[in-house]
Design a protein around this motif. Sequence first.
Motif, PDB file in Angstrom:
ATOM      1  N   LEU A   6       0.864  -1.169   0.000  1.00 38.38           N
ATOM      2  CA  LEU A   6       0.000   0.000   0.000  1.00 38.38           C
ATOM      3  C   LEU A   6       0.902   1.221   0.000  1.00 38.38           C
ATOM      4  CD1 LEU A   6      -2.812   1.313   0.487  1.00 38.38           C
ATOM      5  CD2 LEU A   6      -2.471   0.851   2.912  1.00 38.38           C
ATOM      6  N   ALA A   7       0.689   2.138  -0.931  1.00 38.94           N
ATOM      7  CA  ALA A   7       1.550   3.315  -1.040  1.00 38.94           C
ATOM      8  C   ALA A   7       0.735   4.588  -0.877  1.00 38.94           C
ATOM      9  CB  ALA A   7       2.256   3.326  -2.393  1.00 38.94           C
ATOM     10  N   LEU A   8       1.305   5.535  -0.147  1.00 40.35           N
ATOM     11  CA  LEU A   8       0.741   6.876   0.002  1.00 40.35           C
ATOM     12  C   LEU A   8       1.768   7.848  -0.544  1.00 40.35           C
ATOM     13  CD1 LEU A   8      -1.155   9.099   1.183  1.00 40.35           C
ATOM     14  CD2 LEU A   8       0.154   8.874   3.313  1.00 40.35           C
ATOM     15  N   ARG A   9       1.323   8.745  -1.416  1.00 36.35           N
ATOM     16  CA  ARG A   9       2.173   9.832  -1.893  1.00 36.35           C
ATOM     17  C   ARG A   9       1.441  11.142  -1.663  1.00 36.35           C
ATOM     18  NH1 ARG A   9       3.191   9.619  -7.812  1.00 36.35           N
ATOM     19  NH2 ARG A   9       1.554  11.170  -7.946  1.00 36.35           N
ATOM     20  N   MET A  10       2.138  12.104  -1.095  1.00 34.07           N
ATOM     21  CA  MET A  10       1.573  13.420  -0.808  1.00 34.07           C
ATOM     22  C   MET A  10       2.405  14.465  -1.534  1.00 34.07           C
ATOM     23  SD  MET A  10       1.179  12.877   3.318  1.00 34.07           S
ATOM     24  CE  MET A  10       0.445  14.482   3.625  1.00 34.07           C
ATOM     25  N   SER A  11       1.733  15.394  -2.234  1.00 31.79           N
ATOM     26  CA  SER A  11       2.413  16.498  -2.914  1.00 31.79           C
ATOM     27  C   SER A  11       1.726  17.792  -2.553  1.00 31.79           C
ATOM     28  CB  SER A  11       2.372  16.319  -4.432  1.00 31.79           C
ATOM     29  OG  SER A  11       3.054  15.156  -4.815  1.00 31.79           O
ATOM     30  N   CYS A  12       2.537  18.790  -2.223  1.00 28.35           N
ATOM     31  CA  CYS A  12       2.011  20.096  -1.844  1.00 28.35           C
ATOM     32  C   CYS A  12       2.612  21.137  -2.770  1.00 28.35           C
ATOM     33  CB  CYS A  12       2.399  20.389  -0.394  1.00 28.35           C
ATOM     34  SG  CYS A  12       1.851  22.004   0.185  1.00 28.35           S
ATOM     35  N   GLY A  13       1.760  21.915  -3.427  1.00 26.77           N
ATOM     36  CA  GLY A  13       2.208  22.991  -4.301  1.00 26.77           C
ATOM     37  C   GLY A  13       1.069  23.490  -5.147  1.00 26.77           C
ATOM     38  N   ASP A  14       1.289  24.620  -5.790  1.00 28.53           N
ATOM     39  CA  ASP A  14       0.278  25.216  -6.667  1.00 28.53           C
ATOM     40  C   ASP A  14      -1.062  25.395  -5.960  1.00 28.53           C
ATOM     41  OD1 ASP A  14       2.056  25.436  -8.811  1.00 28.53           O
ATOM     42  OD2 ASP A  14       1.612  23.410  -9.496  1.00 28.53           O
ATOM     43  N   GLY A  15      -1.013  25.706  -4.661  1.00 29.20           N
ATOM     44  CA  GLY A  15      -2.230  25.993  -3.919  1.00 29.20           C
ATOM     45  C   GLY A  15      -3.064  24.788  -3.541  1.00 29.20           C
ATOM     46  N   ARG A  16      -2.463  23.609  -3.599  1.00 22.46           N
ATOM     47  CA  ARG A  16      -3.236  22.410  -3.271  1.00 22.46           C
ATOM     48  C   ARG A  16      -2.342  21.334  -2.666  1.00 22.46           C
ATOM     49  NH1 ARG A  16      -3.872  19.171  -8.808  1.00 22.46           N
ATOM     50  NH2 ARG A  16      -1.830  19.682  -9.619  1.00 22.46           N
ATOM     51  N   LEU A  17      -2.976  20.431  -1.964  1.00 24.93           N
ATOM     52  CA  LEU A  17      -2.333  19.240  -1.428  1.00 24.93           C
ATOM     53  C   LEU A  17      -2.985  18.058  -2.133  1.00 24.93           C
ATOM     54  CD1 LEU A  17      -0.458  17.855   0.655  1.00 24.93           C
ATOM     55  CD2 LEU A  17      -2.420  17.829   2.206  1.00 24.93           C
ATOM     56  N   VAL A  18      -2.160  17.203  -2.749  1.00 22.70           N
ATOM     57  CA  VAL A  18      -2.681  16.059  -3.489  1.00 22.70           C
ATOM     58  C   VAL A  18      -2.242  14.789  -2.776  1.00 22.70           C
ATOM     59  CG1 VAL A  18      -2.761  14.864  -5.712  1.00 22.70           C
ATOM     60  CG2 VAL A  18      -2.542  17.364  -5.646  1.00 22.70           C
ATOM     61  N   LEU A  19      -3.203  13.923  -2.504  1.00 22.29           N
ATOM     62  CA  LEU A  19      -2.959  12.636  -1.857  1.00 22.29           C
ATOM     63  C   LEU A  19      -3.246  11.528  -2.854  1.00 22.29           C
ATOM     64  CD1 LEU A  19      -5.026  13.381   1.359  1.00 22.29           C
ATOM     65  CD2 LEU A  19      -2.553  13.618   1.095  1.00 22.29           C
ATOM     66  N   HIS A  20      -2.295  10.600  -3.004  1.00 28.60           N
ATOM     67  CA  HIS A  20      -2.492   9.419  -3.855  1.00 28.60           C
ATOM     68  C   HIS A  20      -2.345   8.193  -2.964  1.00 28.60           C
ATOM     69  CE1 HIS A  20      -1.920  11.704  -7.606  1.00 28.60           C
ATOM     70  NE2 HIS A  20      -0.919  12.302  -6.986  1.00 28.60           N
ATOM     71  N   VAL A  21      -3.321   7.322  -2.999  1.00 31.70           N
ATOM     72  CA  VAL A  21      -3.210   6.026  -2.321  1.00 31.70           C
ATOM     73  C   VAL A  21      -3.286   4.975  -3.416  1.00 31.70           C
ATOM     74  CG1 VAL A  21      -4.261   4.420  -0.684  1.00 31.70           C
ATOM     75  CG2 VAL A  21      -4.147   6.862  -0.146  1.00 31.70           C
ATOM     76  N   GLN A  22      -2.263   4.126  -3.471  1.00 41.43           N
ATOM     77  CA  GLN A  22      -2.124   3.136  -4.541  1.00 41.43           C
ATOM     78  C   GLN A  22      -1.978   1.743  -3.947  1.00 41.43           C
ATOM     79  OE1 GLN A  22      -1.262   3.930  -8.115  1.00 41.43           O
ATOM     80  NE2 GLN A  22      -1.504   1.742  -8.486  1.00 41.43           N
ATOM     81  N   ASP A  23      -2.672   0.786  -4.536  1.00 36.36           N
ATOM     82  CA  ASP A  23      -2.461  -0.614  -4.174  1.00 36.36           C
ATOM     83  C   ASP A  23      -2.120  -1.377  -5.442  1.00 36.36           C
ATOM     84  OD1 ASP A  23      -4.853  -2.001  -5.391  1.00 36.36           O
ATOM     85  OD2 ASP A  23      -5.926  -0.657  -4.039  1.00 36.36           O
TER      86      ASP A  23
ATOM     87  N   GLY B  62      -3.357  -2.379 -10.374  1.00 36.92           N
ATOM     88  CA  GLY B  62      -3.958  -2.047  -9.083  1.00 36.92           C
ATOM     89  C   GLY B  62      -4.863  -0.838  -9.205  1.00 36.92           C
ATOM     90  N   THR B  63      -5.126  -0.195  -8.086  1.00 35.53           N
ATOM     91  CA  THR B  63      -6.017   0.960  -8.061  1.00 35.53           C
ATOM     92  C   THR B  63      -5.301   2.134  -7.424  1.00 35.53           C
ATOM     93  OG1 THR B  63      -7.936  -0.481  -7.852  1.00 35.53           O
ATOM     94  CG2 THR B  63      -8.253   1.822  -7.221  1.00 35.53           C
ATOM     95  N   ARG B  64      -5.475   3.314  -8.028  1.00 38.52           N
ATOM     96  CA  ARG B  64      -4.946   4.544  -7.445  1.00 38.52           C
ATOM     97  C   ARG B  64      -6.112   5.489  -7.214  1.00 38.52           C
ATOM     98  NH1 ARG B  64      -1.118   7.120 -11.057  1.00 38.52           N
ATOM     99  NH2 ARG B  64      -2.882   8.199 -11.961  1.00 38.52           N
ATOM    100  N   VAL B  65      -6.235   5.961  -5.976  1.00 37.76           N
ATOM    101  CA  VAL B  65      -7.245   6.951  -5.635  1.00 37.76           C
ATOM    102  C   VAL B  65      -6.505   8.247  -5.339  1.00 37.76           C
ATOM    103  CG1 VAL B  65      -9.178   7.552  -4.146  1.00 37.76           C
ATOM    104  CG2 VAL B  65      -8.721   5.151  -4.671  1.00 37.76           C
ATOM    105  N   THR B  66      -6.961   9.330  -5.951  1.00 38.96           N
ATOM    106  CA  THR B  66      -6.350  10.639  -5.776  1.00 38.96           C
ATOM    107  C   THR B  66      -7.373  11.587  -5.186  1.00 38.96           C
ATOM    108  OG1 THR B  66      -4.937  10.267  -7.693  1.00 38.96           O
ATOM    109  CG2 THR B  66      -5.205  12.546  -6.971  1.00 38.96           C
ATOM    110  N   ALA B  67      -6.967  12.298  -4.134  1.00 38.35           N
ATOM    111  CA  ALA B  67      -7.819  13.319  -3.509  1.00 38.35           C
ATOM    112  C   ALA B  67      -7.032  14.623  -3.482  1.00 38.35           C
ATOM    113  CB  ALA B  67      -8.212  12.901  -2.102  1.00 38.35           C
ATOM    114  N   GLU B  68      -7.663  15.699  -3.913  1.00 45.78           N
ATOM    115  CA  GLU B  68      -7.027  17.016  -3.927  1.00 45.78           C
ATOM    116  C   GLU B  68      -7.733  17.934  -2.946  1.00 45.78           C
ATOM    117  OE1 GLU B  68      -6.659  18.755  -7.797  1.00 45.78           O
ATOM    118  OE2 GLU B  68      -6.027  16.859  -8.704  1.00 45.78           O
TER     119      GLU B  68
END
Length: 168
Positions: free
Chosen positions: A80-97, A138-144
């Motif tokens: 299970l992977a979590l990636r977080m990116s912050c920039g351009d006025g937003r925080l992006v969360l990716h959860v990948q399996d 797998g599946t990647r879910v992205t939340a901004e």
Amino acid sequence: MTSIDAAVSPVRPPRCGCAARIRTIGCVLAAETSAVPVLRRFARRVVRQWHLSDSVEEAVGLIVTELAANAVRHSGSDDLALRMSCGDGRLVLHVQDSGRWRPSEPPACPEEEACSGRGLDLVRAYAARCTVLPTAEGTRVTAELPLGEPLRCPIDADPVVGPDGLAV
């Protein structure tokens, strides 16, 4: 036993409160129930280290918990992977399996149905955008989440009233 792989990489200056660059960090764990609170604590710690607001921290905690729990429960993935990116006025969360969707066990009694099946609805209530991308790998879910304005907790909204006149 779980392991954490994390990296922070600057890319270009952001337009948010993320200290003069886009920041990205990731964490990969075994897809076990015990990984869910570990990922939640990891994500909340990152939000604090990036000096984002308390409302962002609260939203990130809920989103990561829901998405990680879904992956553990439904994917059959080994990791299970979590990636977080912050920039351009937003925080992006990716959860990948790396698994395949598998249905959860049916609830033992009808009351249990009332307590599950709402995870993505909660994520969508907090996120400006939420996408689910199933692939052969797998599946990647992205939340901004937007960072320029305070996030509103869905609980603060007017209550939804059910057919019996009680707040739901």
